[in-house]
Design a protein around this motif. Structure first.
Motif, PDB file in Angstrom:
ATOM      1  N   GLY A 149       0.837  -1.192   0.000  1.00 40.60           N
ATOM      2  CA  GLY A 149       0.000   0.000   0.000  1.00 40.60           C
ATOM      3  C   GLY A 149       0.869   1.238   0.000  1.00 40.60           C
ATOM      4  O   GLY A 149       1.854   1.316  -0.734  1.00 40.60           O
ATOM      5  N   ARG A 150       0.525   2.218   0.866  1.00 37.17           N
ATOM      6  CA  ARG A 150       1.307   3.454   0.915  1.00 37.17           C
ATOM      7  C   ARG A 150       1.421   3.976   2.344  1.00 37.17           C
ATOM      8  O   ARG A 150       0.605   3.655   3.203  1.00 37.17           O
ATOM      9  N   GLN A 151       2.445   4.778   2.579  1.00 36.69           N
ATOM     10  CA  GLN A 151       2.658   5.424   3.875  1.00 36.69           C
ATOM     11  C   GLN A 151       1.896   6.736   3.876  1.00 36.69           C
ATOM     12  O   GLN A 151       2.405   7.749   3.405  1.00 36.69           O
ATOM     13  N   HIS A 152       0.699   6.699   4.401  1.00 37.89           N
ATOM     14  CA  HIS A 152      -0.105   7.916   4.471  1.00 37.89           C
ATOM     15  C   HIS A 152      -0.982   7.837   5.712  1.00 37.89           C
ATOM     16  O   HIS A 152      -1.603   6.820   5.974  1.00 37.89           O
ATOM     17  N   GLY A 153      -1.028   8.904   6.467  1.00 39.00           N
ATOM     18  CA  GLY A 153      -1.805   8.923   7.698  1.00 39.00           C
ATOM     19  C   GLY A 153      -0.957   8.559   8.894  1.00 39.00           C
ATOM     20  O   GLY A 153       0.276   8.607   8.864  1.00 39.00           O
ATOM     21  N   GLU A 154      -1.636   8.158   9.959  1.00 36.54           N
ATOM     22  CA  GLU A 154      -0.956   7.819  11.209  1.00 36.54           C
ATOM     23  C   GLU A 154      -0.316   6.436  11.123  1.00 36.54           C
ATOM     24  O   GLU A 154      -0.919   5.484  10.629  1.00 36.54           O
ATOM     25  N   GLU A 155       0.927   6.317  11.616  1.00 44.28           N
ATOM     26  CA  GLU A 155       1.630   5.039  11.649  1.00 44.28           C
ATOM     27  C   GLU A 155       1.511   4.420  13.034  1.00 44.28           C
ATOM     28  O   GLU A 155       1.761   5.075  14.043  1.00 44.28           O
ATOM     29  N   LEU A 156       1.123   3.153  13.082  1.00 42.09           N
ATOM     30  CA  LEU A 156       1.057   2.379  14.328  1.00 42.09           C
ATOM     31  C   LEU A 156       1.979   1.177  14.170  1.00 42.09           C
ATOM     32  O   LEU A 156       2.104   0.629  13.078  1.00 42.09           O
ATOM     33  N   GLN A 157       2.607   0.736  15.265  1.00 43.59           N
ATOM     34  CA  GLN A 157       3.557  -0.364  15.173  1.00 43.59           C
ATOM     35  C   GLN A 157       3.505  -1.230  16.414  1.00 43.59           C
ATOM     36  O   GLN A 157       3.282  -0.745  17.519  1.00 43.59           O
ATOM     37  N   ILE A 158       3.750  -2.530  16.220  1.00 44.49           N
ATOM     38  CA  ILE A 158       3.940  -3.464  17.322  1.00 44.49           C
ATOM     39  C   ILE A 158       5.193  -4.276  17.022  1.00 44.49           C
ATOM     40  O   ILE A 158       5.415  -4.697  15.889  1.00 44.49           O
TER      41      ILE A 158
END
Length: 172
Positions: A74-83
Motif C-alpha cells: 500500500g502506501r505510507q499515508h496517515g498515522e503510523e502504528l507499530q507493534i
C-alpha cells in the motif's frame, strides 16, 4: 519378519507427514481492485506497521521478518502504528472490517500472548482470519491496493522452521 516390516511401514508413515498440510489460506476480503501485493521475508514475523487515515481506512501495512522490513504493502499515508513482537510471540489471528465497494476499514493483529495492534475505523462488514492448524502462525499477507489504500486483504498461515533464520528464535 512380516510383523517387523508392517511395524516399520506404519512408523515411517506416521513420521513422514507432509509439511504442506500445515499451511492454510484465509480467502481475501474486499473489492479486489488495484495492484496485487504479497509480503515476502525469511523466518518469523517480528513486527508490524500499519498506516491509517484517522476515522477512515487502512492505507498501508508492512511486516518485519527477523530484522528486515518487507516491502510496503500500500502506501505510507496517515498515522503510523507499530507493534514489535517478543521472542516466541506470533500472529495467530487477524480481524477487522471492510467495505465491499472500496477499502479495508479496520485491521487487528492478535498474538499468541494476547497482545494486539488495531488500526482503522470499526465500520462496515466484519472479517476474521485464523489458521486451520494448531502451532501455525501468520507467514504472509496478500491482497490489493490502489492509489489511496488497501482494497483487499488475505492471510497465509504456516509453521516457521527455526533453520530458516530469524530474529525471534523461540518456538511459539
Amino acid at each position: 519378519m512380516f510383523a517387523f516390516l508392517f511395524l516399520a511401514v506404519m512408523c515411517a508413515s506416521c513420521l513422514a507427514k507432509p509439511v504442506a498440510e500445515y499451511y492454510s489460506f484465509s480467502v481475501p476480503v474486499g473489492s479486489g481492485s488495484g495492484t496485487a501485493f504479497s509480503s515476502t521475508g525469511d523466518g518469523r514475523i517480528t513486527g508490524i506497521r500499519i498506516w491509517e487515515i484517522s476515522s477512515a481506512y487502512i492505507t498501508g501495512i508492512q511486516l518485519r521478518y527477523g530484522y528486515i522490513w518487507s516491502e510496503l504493502l500500500g502506501r505510507q499515508h496517515g498515522e503510523e502504528l507499530q507493534i514489535d513482537l517478543h521472542d516466541g510471540e506470533a500472529i495467530i489471528q487477524i480481524s477487522g472490517k471492510y467495505y465491499v465497494a472500496n477499502y479495508i476499514y479496520q485491521v487487528a493483529f492478535v498474538t499468541n500472548r494476547g497482545r494486539s495492534l488495531t488500526a482503522g475505523q470499526p465500520t462496515q462488514t466484519s472479517f476474521n482470519f485464523y489458521p486451520t492448524h494448531p502451532d501455525t502462525e501468520l507467514r504472509m499477507l496478500s491482497g490489493r491496493f490502489n492509489g489511496h489504500g488497501i482494497t483487499s486483504l488475505g492471510a497465509h498461515w504456516g509453521m516457521v522452521y527455526m533453520e530458516q533464520g530469524n530474529g525471534n528464535t523461540t518456538q511459539a
